[in-house]
Motif scaffolding. Structure first.
Motif, mmCIF file in Angstrom:
data_model
loop_
_atom_site.group_PDB
_atom_site.id
_atom_site.type_symbol
_atom_site.label_atom_id
_atom_site.label_comp_id
_atom_site.label_asym_id
_atom_site.label_seq_id
_atom_site.Cartn_x
_atom_site.Cartn_y
_atom_site.Cartn_z
ATOM 1 N N SER A 49 0.840 -1.202 0.000
ATOM 2 C CA SER A 49 0.000 0.000 0.000
ATOM 3 C C SER A 49 0.866 1.239 0.000
ATOM 4 N N LEU A 50 0.474 2.239 -0.755
ATOM 5 C CA LEU A 50 1.043 3.583 -0.622
ATOM 6 C C LEU A 50 0.019 4.485 0.077
ATOM 7 N N ARG A 51 -1.117 4.675 -0.605
ATOM 8 C CA ARG A 51 -2.111 5.631 -0.144
ATOM 9 C C ARG A 51 -2.736 5.259 1.202
ATOM 10 N N THR A 52 -3.172 4.016 1.324
ATOM 11 C CA THR A 52 -3.936 3.640 2.514
ATOM 12 C C THR A 52 -3.063 3.678 3.764
ATOM 13 N N ARG A 100 -5.654 -4.677 5.957
ATOM 14 C CA ARG A 100 -5.715 -4.931 4.512
ATOM 15 C C ARG A 100 -5.421 -6.409 4.333
ATOM 16 N N HIS A 127 -13.538 -2.191 -0.645
ATOM 17 C CA HIS A 127 -12.552 -1.141 -0.363
ATOM 18 C C HIS A 127 -13.311 0.124 0.062
ATOM 19 N N GLN A 130 -11.751 3.716 0.020
ATOM 20 C CA GLN A 130 -11.624 4.286 -1.321
ATOM 21 C C GLN A 130 -12.944 4.930 -1.761
ATOM 22 N N CYS A 253 -8.609 4.833 -8.640
ATOM 23 C CA CYS A 253 -8.201 4.747 -7.227
ATOM 24 C C CYS A 253 -6.689 4.723 -7.058
ATOM 25 N N LEU A 254 -5.968 4.303 -8.114
ATOM 26 C CA LEU A 254 -4.511 4.130 -8.083
ATOM 27 C C LEU A 254 -4.119 2.988 -7.126
ATOM 28 N N PRO A 255 -3.043 2.255 -7.389
ATOM 29 C CA PRO A 255 -2.086 2.477 -8.466
ATOM 30 C C PRO A 255 -2.663 2.090 -9.829
ATOM 31 N N ARG A 281 -8.320 10.818 0.127
ATOM 32 C CA ARG A 281 -8.162 9.641 0.993
ATOM 33 C C ARG A 281 -7.777 10.089 2.409
HETATM 34 N N1 CP Z 1 -6.026 3.239 -3.659
HETATM 35 C C1 CP Z 1 -5.335 2.570 -2.716
HETATM 36 O O1 CP Z 1 -5.906 1.914 -1.828
HETATM 37 O O2 CP Z 1 -3.978 2.701 -2.800
HETATM 38 P P1 CP Z 1 -2.907 1.826 -2.006
HETATM 39 O O3 CP Z 1 -3.068 0.407 -2.468
HETATM 40 O O4 CP Z 1 -1.586 2.413 -2.358
HETATM 41 O O5 CP Z 1 -3.197 1.921 -0.531
#
Ligand code: CP
Ligand code: NVA
Length: 300
Positions: A49-52, A100, A127, A130, A253-255, A281
């Motif tokens: 994960s980056l964002r979460t 997660r 999710h 998101q 939502c990315l990535p 987010r």
């Molecule tokens: N959109 C999202 O949940 O990004 P990550 O997987 O980087 O957390």
């Protein structure tokens, strides 16, 4: 109402709107608070994960609290010890748990035994964090949610499931377009009063927003080649955005896997709102922590 956020269905329309309102207030005020003073969030991750991860941790700090990152492999979640024992231990130390997980039943198991609120930070099925940011971004762009038209093009996956559940509560008008075999659950489409249109060019016509996500989600890597073949024709290109109309924004939502579900010219183009989504987010997860862990009232 549930003390946990495992899916958007754990909310009703009032709570959904309360979370979005709090997130908007937080964003406008660049809010720093003390709702989580002396409180800790445990964050268990079975997948990258980056964002979460970042937004959960930053949100905890902005609210005066603390977050502890736990790599599920190090913890041995369900391997070194059962999910129940991990949950019962964490519940003695922290005020909330986010997870997660590969299988949705794992986060549901944590919720059953933790004795503190459990937040789903993505499972194979849902999710919810998101979808909250997605709705916030739509509301910012269109000033409302009810009646906003969104086309989702691609895989009928966890992100779409949460978006449809959110759409049902907020009154979004969703059109879904997937290749054969990748459709979302028919009952969910019905609950969200969403339309299904096989041809992506027809699906996007006249919508306010075009949304896509990766064709191969985390955990499905073995199917990647097959999926690349099956999803041919479902790439969001400048031509597809043209078919949608000049009013349509682009969401993801990315990535992203550029060249697959979307080309970079769209994702980094003037109609893209992907980095607003990513920013939101943070604001939405701050709202989640304030209400679920921080005791912020749901109404008033
Ligand atoms: N959109 C999202 O949940 O990004 P990550 O997987 O980087 O957390
Ligand atoms: N559907 C994607 C979303 C990643 C944020 C996945 O589950 O990998």
């Amino acid at each position: 109402m549930s003390n946990h956020l495992l899916s958007i269905s754990d909310l009703d329309a009032d709570r959904l709107h309360a979370l979005l309102k709090t997130a908007e207030q937080f964003k406008n005020a660049r809010y720093r608070g003390s709702e989580l003073r002396g409180k800790t969030l445990a964050m268990i991750f079975e997948k990258p994960s980056l964002r979460t991860r970042t937004t959960l941790e930053v949100a905890a700090v902005h609210l005066g609290g603390h977050a502890v990152y736990l790599d599920a492999r190090q913890v041995g979640l369900g391997v070194r010890e059962p999910v129940r024992d991990v949950a019962e231990n964490l519940g003695r130390w922290v005020e909330g748990v986010s997870a997660r997980v590969n299988k949705h039943e794992t986060v549901a198991g944590l919720a059953e035994f933790a004795g503190v609120p459990v937040i789903n930070a993505l499972s194979d099925a849902h999710h919810p964090l998101q979808a909250l940011a997605d709705l916030m971004t739509l509301k910012e762009n269109f000033g409302r949610l009810a009646g906003v038209r969104l086309a989702y093009v691609g895989d009928g996956n966890n992100v779409l499931t949460s978006l449809l559940e959110a759409a049902a509560l907020a009154g979004l008008e969703v059109v879904v377009s997937t290749p054969e075999g990748y459709e979302p659950d028919a009952g969910l489409l019905e609950r969200a009063q969403a339309r299904f249109v096989r041809d992506p060019y027809q699906a996007v016509q006249g919508v306010d927003a075009v949304y896509t996500d990766v064709w191969t989600s985390m955990g499905q890597e073995a199917e990647a080649e097959q999926r690349l073949r099956d999803f041919g024709g479902y790439t969001v290109t400048p031509e597809l955005m043209e078919a949608a109309g000049a009013q349509a924004i682009f969401l993801h939502c990315l990535p992203a896997h550029y060249g697959e579900e979307v080309v970079e010219a769209v994702a980094h183009g003037p109609r893209s709102r992907i980095f607003d989504q990513a920013e939101n987010r943070l604001h939405t997860v701050k709202a989640v922590l304030a209400h679920y862990l921080g005791g912020r009232p749901w109404s008033g």
